[in-house]
Design a protein around this motif. Structure first.
Motif, PDB file in Angstrom:
ATOM      1  N   ASN A  80       0.819  -1.211   0.000  1.00 39.50           N
ATOM      2  CA  ASN A  80       0.000   0.000   0.000  1.00 39.50           C
ATOM      3  C   ASN A  80       0.854   1.263   0.000  1.00 39.50           C
ATOM      4  OD1 ASN A  80      -2.887  -0.573  -0.175  1.00 39.50           O
ATOM      5  ND2 ASN A  80      -2.476  -1.874   1.603  1.00 39.50           N
ATOM      6  N   PHE A  81       1.980   1.241   0.723  1.00 38.84           N
ATOM      7  CA  PHE A  81       2.884   2.394   0.651  1.00 38.84           C
ATOM      8  C   PHE A  81       3.409   2.562  -0.783  1.00 38.84           C
ATOM      9  CE2 PHE A  81       3.668   2.282   5.397  1.00 38.84           C
ATOM     10  CZ  PHE A  81       3.227   3.568   5.621  1.00 38.84           C
ATOM     11  N   GLU A  82       3.693   1.436  -1.423  1.00 42.27           N
ATOM     12  CA  GLU A  82       4.199   1.529  -2.803  1.00 42.27           C
ATOM     13  C   GLU A  82       3.118   2.034  -3.762  1.00 42.27           C
ATOM     14  OE1 GLU A  82       6.020  -2.348  -3.161  1.00 42.27           O
ATOM     15  OE2 GLU A  82       7.389  -1.665  -1.573  1.00 42.27           O
ATOM     16  N   ARG A  83       1.892   1.615  -3.508  1.00 46.87           N
ATOM     17  CA  ARG A  83       0.774   2.110  -4.322  1.00 46.87           C
ATOM     18  C   ARG A  83       0.712   3.643  -4.234  1.00 46.87           C
ATOM     19  NH1 ARG A  83      -2.909  -2.176  -2.564  1.00 46.87           N
ATOM     20  NH2 ARG A  83      -1.960  -3.571  -4.067  1.00 46.87           N
ATOM     21  N   ILE A  84       0.887   4.123  -3.024  1.00 45.57           N
ATOM     22  CA  ILE A  84       0.842   5.570  -2.819  1.00 45.57           C
ATOM     23  C   ILE A  84       2.015   6.246  -3.533  1.00 45.57           C
ATOM     24  CG2 ILE A  84       1.206   7.325  -1.046  1.00 45.57           C
ATOM     25  CD1 ILE A  84      -0.548   5.465   0.795  1.00 45.57           C
ATOM     26  N   ASP A  85       3.203   5.642  -3.417  1.00 41.79           N
ATOM     27  CA  ASP A  85       4.376   6.207  -4.101  1.00 41.79           C
ATOM     28  C   ASP A  85       4.133   6.320  -5.594  1.00 41.79           C
ATOM     29  OD1 ASP A  85       5.741   6.447  -1.768  1.00 41.79           O
ATOM     30  OD2 ASP A  85       6.964   4.638  -2.026  1.00 41.79           O
ATOM     31  N   THR A  86       3.544   5.266  -6.155  1.00 36.83           N
ATOM     32  CA  THR A  86       3.295   5.247  -7.599  1.00 36.83           C
ATOM     33  C   THR A  86       2.354   6.376  -8.003  1.00 36.83           C
ATOM     34  OG1 THR A  86       3.505   2.853  -7.491  1.00 36.83           O
ATOM     35  CG2 THR A  86       2.568   3.762  -9.508  1.00 36.83           C
ATOM     36  N   ILE A  87       1.305   6.550  -7.214  1.00 37.82           N
ATOM     37  CA  ILE A  87       0.341   7.609  -7.545  1.00 37.82           C
ATOM     38  C   ILE A  87       1.001   8.981  -7.397  1.00 37.82           C
ATOM     39  CG2 ILE A  87      -1.848   8.691  -6.913  1.00 37.82           C
ATOM     40  CD1 ILE A  87      -2.696   5.865  -5.849  1.00 37.82           C
ATOM     41  N   LEU A  88       1.669   9.195  -6.265  1.00 33.96           N
ATOM     42  CA  LEU A  88       2.271  10.517  -6.033  1.00 33.96           C
ATOM     43  C   LEU A  88       3.318  10.842  -7.097  1.00 33.96           C
ATOM     44  CD1 LEU A  88       2.673  10.929  -2.163  1.00 33.96           C
ATOM     45  CD2 LEU A  88       0.895  11.800  -3.672  1.00 33.96           C
ATOM     46  N   SER A  89       4.050   9.829  -7.548  1.00 33.74           N
ATOM     47  CA  SER A  89       5.130  10.106  -8.506  1.00 33.74           C
ATOM     48  C   SER A  89       4.581  10.665  -9.822  1.00 33.74           C
ATOM     49  CB  SER A  89       5.952   8.835  -8.763  1.00 33.74           C
ATOM     50  OG  SER A  89       5.140   7.884  -9.416  1.00 33.74           O
ATOM     51  N   LYS A  90       3.319  10.348 -10.109  1.00 32.22           N
ATOM     52  CA  LYS A  90       2.714  10.886 -11.331  1.00 32.22           C
ATOM     53  C   LYS A  90       2.537  12.404 -11.258  1.00 32.22           C
ATOM     54  CE  LYS A  90      -0.811   7.523 -11.717  1.00 32.22           C
ATOM     55  NZ  LYS A  90      -2.175   7.295 -12.208  1.00 32.22           N
ATOM     56  N   TYR A  91       2.506  12.923 -10.046  1.00 31.90           N
ATOM     57  CA  TYR A  91       2.189  14.343  -9.867  1.00 31.90           C
ATOM     58  C   TYR A  91       3.397  15.163  -9.434  1.00 31.90           C
ATOM     59  CZ  TYR A  91      -2.498  12.629 -10.449  1.00 31.90           C
ATOM     60  OH  TYR A  91      -3.614  12.046 -10.978  1.00 31.90           O
ATOM     61  N   LYS A  92       4.561  14.556  -9.531  1.00 37.88           N
ATOM     62  CA  LYS A  92       5.777  15.234  -9.115  1.00 37.88           C
ATOM     63  C   LYS A  92       6.095  16.364 -10.091  1.00 37.88           C
ATOM     64  CE  LYS A  92       9.821  13.818  -6.592  1.00 37.88           C
ATOM     65  NZ  LYS A  92       9.749  15.101  -5.923  1.00 37.88           N
ATOM     66  N   GLN A  93       6.587  17.448  -9.541  1.00 38.26           N
ATOM     67  CA  GLN A  93       7.000  18.570 -10.378  1.00 38.26           C
ATOM     68  C   GLN A  93       8.165  19.246  -9.665  1.00 38.26           C
ATOM     69  OE1 GLN A  93       4.532  22.230 -10.589  1.00 38.26           O
ATOM     70  NE2 GLN A  93       4.362  21.756 -12.767  1.00 38.26           N
ATOM     71  N   GLY A  94       9.354  19.215 -10.290  1.00 40.84           N
ATOM     72  CA  GLY A  94      10.538  19.775  -9.656  1.00 40.84           C
ATOM     73  C   GLY A  94      10.797  19.075  -8.333  1.00 40.84           C
ATOM     74  N   GLU A  95      10.969  19.865  -7.280  1.00 46.41           N
ATOM     75  CA  GLU A  95      11.224  19.308  -5.952  1.00 46.41           C
ATOM     76  C   GLU A  95       9.930  18.900  -5.251  1.00 46.41           C
ATOM     77  OE1 GLU A  95      14.474  18.881  -4.410  1.00 46.41           O
ATOM     78  OE2 GLU A  95      14.734  19.000  -6.585  1.00 46.41           O
ATOM     79  N   GLY A  96       8.814  19.274  -5.853  1.00 50.58           N
ATOM     80  CA  GLY A  96       7.563  19.037  -5.137  1.00 50.58           C
ATOM     81  C   GLY A  96       6.478  18.468  -6.011  1.00 50.58           C
ATOM     82  N   TYR A  97       5.268  18.981  -5.818  1.00 54.96           N
ATOM     83  CA  TYR A  97       4.105  18.398  -6.471  1.00 54.96           C
ATOM     84  C   TYR A  97       3.213  19.466  -7.100  1.00 54.96           C
ATOM     85  CZ  TYR A  97       5.581  14.163  -4.239  1.00 54.96           C
ATOM     86  OH  TYR A  97       6.318  13.077  -3.877  1.00 54.96           O
ATOM     87  N   VAL A  98       2.442  19.027  -8.097  1.00 48.43           N
ATOM     88  CA  VAL A  98       1.489  19.929  -8.743  1.00 48.43           C
ATOM     89  C   VAL A  98       0.306  20.166  -7.803  1.00 48.43           C
ATOM     90  CG1 VAL A  98       2.130  19.151 -11.047  1.00 48.43           C
ATOM     91  CG2 VAL A  98       0.238  18.023  -9.848  1.00 48.43           C
ATOM     92  N   SER A  99      -0.582  21.034  -8.228  1.00 54.04           N
ATOM     93  CA  SER A  99      -1.761  21.364  -7.429  1.00 54.04           C
ATOM     94  C   SER A  99      -2.611  20.128  -7.162  1.00 54.04           C
ATOM     95  CB  SER A  99      -2.594  22.409  -8.170  1.00 54.04           C
ATOM     96  OG  SER A  99      -3.894  22.475  -7.621  1.00 54.04           O
ATOM     97  N   TYR A 100      -3.188  20.088  -5.965  1.00 59.44           N
ATOM     98  CA  TYR A 100      -4.043  18.951  -5.605  1.00 59.44           C
ATOM     99  C   TYR A 100      -5.246  18.868  -6.544  1.00 59.44           C
ATOM    100  CZ  TYR A 100      -6.303  15.551  -2.516  1.00 59.44           C
ATOM    101  OH  TYR A 100      -6.871  14.418  -1.995  1.00 59.44           O
ATOM    102  N   GLU A 101      -5.622  19.990  -7.119  1.00 66.98           N
ATOM    103  CA  GLU A 101      -6.764  19.996  -8.036  1.00 66.98           C
ATOM    104  C   GLU A 101      -6.488  19.200  -9.306  1.00 66.98           C
ATOM    105  OE1 GLU A 101      -7.087  24.292  -8.097  1.00 66.98           O
ATOM    106  OE2 GLU A 101      -9.099  24.105  -7.232  1.00 66.98           O
ATOM    107  N   LYS A 102      -5.207  18.924  -9.569  1.00 68.00           N
ATOM    108  CA  LYS A 102      -4.852  18.159 -10.768  1.00 68.00           C
ATOM    109  C   LYS A 102      -5.033  16.648 -10.560  1.00 68.00           C
ATOM    110  CE  LYS A 102      -2.381  21.288 -13.495  1.00 68.00           C
ATOM    111  NZ  LYS A 102      -3.189  22.497 -13.230  1.00 68.00           N
ATOM    112  N   LEU A 103      -5.184  16.264  -9.331  1.00 63.86           N
ATOM    113  CA  LEU A 103      -5.348  14.834  -9.030  1.00 63.86           C
ATOM    114  C   LEU A 103      -6.630  14.330  -9.697  1.00 63.86           C
ATOM    115  CD1 LEU A 103      -3.849  12.762  -7.074  1.00 63.86           C
ATOM    116  CD2 LEU A 103      -5.732  13.179  -5.494  1.00 63.86           C
TER     117      LEU A 103
END
Lengths: 428, 272
Positions: free
Chosen positions: B220-243
């Motif tokens: 389940n932690f890996e599932r989360i990593d996979t999802i979050l990695s899709k939204y990575k941008q630079g050092e961080g993440y895109v807007s939550y609205e893009k999810l």
């Protein structure tokens, strides 16, 4: 309708052991309950058990207990294996919850096995859990899409609707009904806790049916909705199997996918009632809007008759007695054509709190079942569009779903035929 | 190393005195608890550095810079929430949301990270924020001091793995935490990292006995990593609205399952 001549209430039947066990009720007999009958006062027992196994799911033609809810979920299942796993786990939980039994005792250092709402032994309390699928479950999965029931669509807005997206649609619904609210909530919490990886709760609406004290002959009047009117007087008789086969259940010849045989279309509508305004409306107008006497439920053309006697529109073509735009007349004109639009209603009243305007947030958790959604709910609702009652009601949520066929034996599981069909290779 | 050693000794003394759980469990947990304290100490140091830079930008009226520093500054806090939340007064002033206060944003008691977030994103102004910025930095320093003097309660540490998931499940998956900036995915990353850190620290104690459990948790932690990695941008993440709706559901399912599974971690370690 097949009912005016012989009222279903005439079908009196002794209730055997139950009556014999109670010395004060030795002479009481009562009609076997019908789906819209109000639950009888003092009749429910925590040990009431509605069989889970059968060709069709319970909770459709089953008489309503006092409490009901619809909970809608998003489903996580990317392939047929995952969908099967979900159905198997749901089957296992529902089979346990509806039969009842001791709750496992765990090491107290661990969270307990269940919520504990029903104590160490979860008694069934008349529980039914009816599983139905929404259009999105099929539409969002290419491997399942070809198996979608023919008439299953995403509910679209009717002119008087003000649909709140947070209260609409869903991949899967559970209609959970029981004698007590605790039993319905216990079942919901059990399922949420048991299947957190595949079911994500989107919305739910709880409701209740007023429990009615039976008259001296053991029969009861229909329960009242929050507009104060009897609701369900003209429902088709749920004990008439042939009628239910025609009106409610999908059969092999209905043009639906094979797996769907033994299922039914479920329409859910969360219909807010503007009760303050309604209560400020003259009684005569209320009765003309509904088409029935408020106190007795009698049709307006036969005021001294019982609620179960049908109106005779042929003798009142211009609507002098029962206005042509009254709710019951529009919903069911009782002509040759409208017989094809019968639906089995199974509603619950809801009371949620107070709106931002300081009014009561009350209404009807409308649930109905039919073999053909287009001919059933959708046709009836189209006839009702623009009815005078609209000034007092506002549908805010709900959706259309397909009730899975039943689970026949303990080795069977919900959705078995659907999963098997999804696994069959299909020609491109 | 020295720090780690002395912490371990201090932890041992306390644990043995507490008698709250079996002696074996106590001995077993000494090392993980000490290591966790090192982890938290490092995070609080970084939090102070980051918040100092963030609040300096706010006070200088550098809106763009302050906006860029907001999400990364919060991550150290979000990762150690199970410990930070032990100090309710500080948590309220550092991380409360508008709806924790009657009257919402207009309530003068609404201060901390989210008050500044509101000003930066909604008001596009830093006017009047200097006292709020000063208070936030002071609170973060105070937090560091208090944590330094804290003996970590074992059940809070181990329970923290689940508590972080409960937080996400109950009040974050909706996007209500960072409602003005929509930087929720940064917070999520930190919450998941903080939870997984705890699991990693106690893993050796249950690796043999609870292999299946750990496998499910890891998946389940890996599932989360996979999802979050899709939204990575630079050092961080895109807007939550893009999810996407689908990813939000998948994330929700993984979080709920982790909350359910990790709720058993305390018991599996013999903690009461």
């Amino acid at each position: 309708m097949g009912e005016p001549g012989h009222s279903r209430r005439a079908l009196l039947k002794g209730v055997g052991g139950l009556v014999a066990a109670c010395p004060f009720a030795a002479s009481v007999a009562r009609a076997e309950p019908h789906v819209t009958d109000a639950p009888l006062a003092n009749h429910a027992s925590q040990d009431d058990r509605t069989p889970f196994y059968g060709a069709r799911q319970a909770g459709v033609v089953t008489p309503r207990p006092a409490h009901g809810m619809v909970a809608s979920f998003a489903v996580v299942a990317d392939d047929a294996d995952a969908l099967e796993a979900l159905f198997r786990r749901l089957t296992e939980r529902i089979a346990f919850l509806t039969a009842g039994g001791p709750v496992p005792v765990l090491d107290p250092k661990l969270p307990p096995a269940d919520s504990g709402l029903l104590g160490p032994v979860a008694r069934p309390d008349g529980l039914t859990v009816t599983v139905a699928l929404g259009a999105s479950l099929f539409d969002d999965r290419p491997w399942l899409r070809p198996l979608k029931p023919k008439r299953l669509t995403r509910m679209t807005r009717f002119p008087n609707d003000a649909l709140n997206a947070d209260l609409c649609h869903g991949d899967l619904t559970l209609q959970i009904c029981a004698n007590s609210q605790d039993a319905t909530i216990h079942a919901l919490r059990d399922i949420i806790k048991s299947i957190p990886d595949q079911l994500i709760l989107s919305w739910k609406q709880e409701g209740a049916v007023p429990v009615v004290a039976p008259g001296p002959d053991g029969t009861a009047e229909s329960a009242r909705n929050f507009l104060g009117f009897r609701d369900g007087s003209a429902n088709p008789d749920s004990r008439d199997e042939a009628l239910m086969d025609r009106v409610v259940w999908v059969g092999a010849g209905d043009g639906e996918p094979d797996w769907a045989t033994g299922g039914s279309y479920q329409a859910v509508r969360i219909i807010r009632n503007f009760v303050e305004r309604w209560d400020r409306t003259p009684l005569g107008e209320q009765e003309r809007i509904m088409g029935r006497s408020k106190m007795t439920g009698a049709p307006l053309d036969k005021l001294s008759a019982s609620e179960f006697v049908g109106p005779d529109y042929a003798q009142d073509r211009d609507g002098r007695l029962t206005p042509l735009d009254s709710h019951i007349r529009l919903a069911n004109p009782r002509d040759a054509k409208s017989d094809a639009n019968l639906i089995l209603r199974r509603p619950f009243n809801y009371s949620n709190g107070v709106t931002r305007s300081g009014q009561l947030d009350q209404g009807l958790l409308f649930i109905c079942y039919q073999a053909d959604l287009d001919a059933g709910f959708i046709s009836v609702q189209r006839r009702l569009d623009g009815e005078p009652l609209e000034e007092y009601v506002k549908p805010v949520g709900g959706g259309y779903f397909y009730v899975l066929p039943g689970v026949e034996t303990p080795s069977d599981h919900l959705g078995r035929a659907l999963v098997a069909a999804a696994r069959e290779p299909r020609d491109g | 190393m020295k720090l780690k050693h002395s912490l371990a000794a201090a932890g041992l003394a306390l644990v043995l005195a507490s008698g709250a759980f079996a002696r074996d469990a106590a001995l077993d947990l000494v090392e993980p608890l000490a290591e966790y304290k090192v982890y938290v100490t490092e995070k609080t140091e970084k939090l102070e550095t980051d918040v100092a830079a963030f609040t300096a930008a706010v006070k200088a009226g550098e809106i763009d810079k302050a906006k860029a520093l907001f999400a990364p500054s919060r991550m150290s806090y979000e990762a150690i929430e199970p410990i930070a939340e032990l100090f309710g007064d500080l948590d309220a002033s550092i991380d409360s949301r508008a709806d924790d206060h009657e009257g919402g944003e207009a309530n003068p008691d609404f201060i901390g990270f989210h008050r500044i977030e509101y000003a930066l994103w909604v008001k596009s102004s830093t006017e009047g924020l200097a006292p709020v910025a000063d208070k936030l930095l002071a609170d973060v320093k105070e937090l560091r001091t208090r944590i330094a003097g804290l003996t970590f309660p074992p059940e809070k540490v181990v329970g923290g793995a689940a508590a972080l998931m409960e937080e996400v499940a109950a009040t974050k998956i909706s996007g209500e935490e960072d409602r003005y900036s929509h930087t929720d995915l940064w917070d999520f990353r930190a919450n998941f990292d903080g939870s997984r850190k705890i699991v990693e620290l106690v893993r050796p104690l249950i690796a043999k006995k609870e292999a299946t459990f750990l496998k499910t948790v890891d998946a389940n932690f890996e599932r989360i990593d996979t999802i979050l990695s899709k939204y990575k941008q630079g050092e961080g993440y895109v807007s939550y609205e893009k999810l996407t709706d689908g990813d939000r559901k998948a994330l929700s399912a993984a979080v709920n399952t982790l909350a359910e599974d990790l709720s058993k971690l305390r018991g599996k370690l013999g903690l009461d």
